[in-house]
Write a protein that holds these residues in place. Structure first.
Motif, short mmCIF file in Angstrom:
data_model
loop_
_atom_site.label_atom_id
_atom_site.label_comp_id
_atom_site.label_asym_id
_atom_site.label_seq_id
_atom_site.Cartn_x
_atom_site.Cartn_y
_atom_site.Cartn_z
N PHE A 45 0.84 -1.20 0.00
CA PHE A 45 0.00 0.00 0.00
C PHE A 45 0.88 1.25 0.00
N SER A 49 -4.55 3.80 4.02
CA SER A 49 -5.69 2.89 4.01
C SER A 49 -5.90 2.34 5.41
N ARG A 101 -2.16 -0.93 -3.60
CA ARG A 101 -2.77 0.41 -3.75
C ARG A 101 -1.66 1.39 -4.07
N HIS A 129 -11.31 1.07 -8.28
CA HIS A 129 -11.18 0.39 -7.00
C HIS A 129 -12.13 -0.82 -7.00
#
Ligand code: NCD
Length: 314
Positions: A45, A49, A101, A129
């Motif tokens: 990531f 998040s 991500r 997404h």
């Protein structure tokens, strides 16, 4: 080997199958508790998040698998200038599947092309997404009993809101749906989403800046946060951030069977008093997201057997 970068990578049959698997997991969690024993999920990531990363990790643990995690770009080699392609080639040596991500649109696609294992896009910039949409689809199916013939209002930052782009992509493939796009002028839905999803599928839609005027027509109201991190200047953000605030007062004008959804995190868009309203579904979405990610991991790893292929090549 199969990656999921865009919601259109999954057929309607597969979407329905994932929802059926999620329902079965909800009904019989014990039957799934060992299914990913010995397998590893890596979460990469490069943007903040809470839900999505923890949801992927909880999903893998509940399937009996393990998790490797690089929490932030600042603590990984990306901070030293490593490319996404090199990073995922490396991570492919450790993990059987990657959830990534990244702040740049298209990064997940680059990753999928370079990786030796399936890549799941957990959000690429303001683009899409798909796993949030999986959570949304299961929520809609559970709340409304169907995914077709619905009037769906999407409200807020439709320009940068990637969850909305993926949701519109998916719901445009079910018959009889129509959309009301509610946003400030500056944050209207990008024309590529209108073209590829709404126009291509002949989906009726209309655009408005006024939530109160249309709330009474809706089966679903999907609220979104103004995406501060994608703005070029703070002034514009401050001017637009509170464009829409859903309050109990506004909810009085809505139908008794409205489902209020939000991918979260919420900033100001839904007043906390609305949480008590039985029509508020956003925390159910969170839970549904975990089950759908479990179903997706199962589908991708059962189809592929990534570790096996890697060993065969070695
Ligand atoms: C969304 C995202 O990251 O796009 N969050 C999430 O994954 N549930 C929505 C947002 O950040 O506004």
């Amino acid at each position: 080997m199969r990656s999921v970068i865009d919601i259109s990578d999954l057929s309607l049959r597969e979407l329905d199958g994932l929802m059926d698997t999620a329902e079965d997991i909800i009904a019989r969690p014990g039957a799934y508790a060992e299914r990913m024993r010995g397998k590893k999920l890596a979460t990469l990531f490069f943007e903040p998040s809470t839900r999505t990363r923890l949801s992927f990790e909880a999903a893998m643990y509940e399937l009996g698998g393990n998790v490797l995690s690089v929490a932030g770009a600042g603590s990984s080699s990306a901070a030293k200038g490593e490319s996404v392609a090199d990073t995922v080639k490396t991570v492919s040596c450790y993990a059987d599947i990657i959830a990534m991500r990244h702040p740049k649109e298209g990064a997940a696609l680059v990753a999928a092309r370079a990786a030796e294992v399936p890549v799941i896009n957990a959000g690429d910039g303001g683009h899409c997404h798909p796993t949030q949409t999986l959570a949304d689809l299961l929520t809609i199916r559970r709340e409304k009993g169907r995914l077709d013939g619905l009037t769906i209002g999407v409200c807020g930052d439709l320009k940068f809101g990637r969850t909305v782009h993926s949701l519109i992509g998916a719901m445009s493939r079910y018959p009889g749906n129509r959309f009301i796009l509610i946003s400030p002028e500056e944050l209207k839905l990008p024309s590529y989403v209108k073209g590829e999803a709404l126009k291509k599928n002949g989906i009726p839609y209309r655009q408005t800046t006024d939530l109160e005027e249309v709330i009474g027509e809706l089966d679903i109201l999907y609220m979104t946060r103004v995406q501060r991190e994608r703005f070029f200047n703070e002034e514009d953000y401050l001017r637009l951030k509170d464009s829409y605030i859903l309050t109990p007062e506004k909810m009085k004008k809505a139908r008794a069977d409205l489902a209020v959804m939000h991918p979260l995190p919420r900033v100001n868009e839904i007043s906390v008093q609305v949480d008590e309203d039985p029509r508020a579904c956003y925390f159910k979405q969170v839970l549904n997201g975990k089950y759908m990610r479990m179903a997706l991991i199962l589908m991708l790893l059962q189809e592929g057997g990534a570790a096996g292929r890697r060993e065969a090549r070695a």
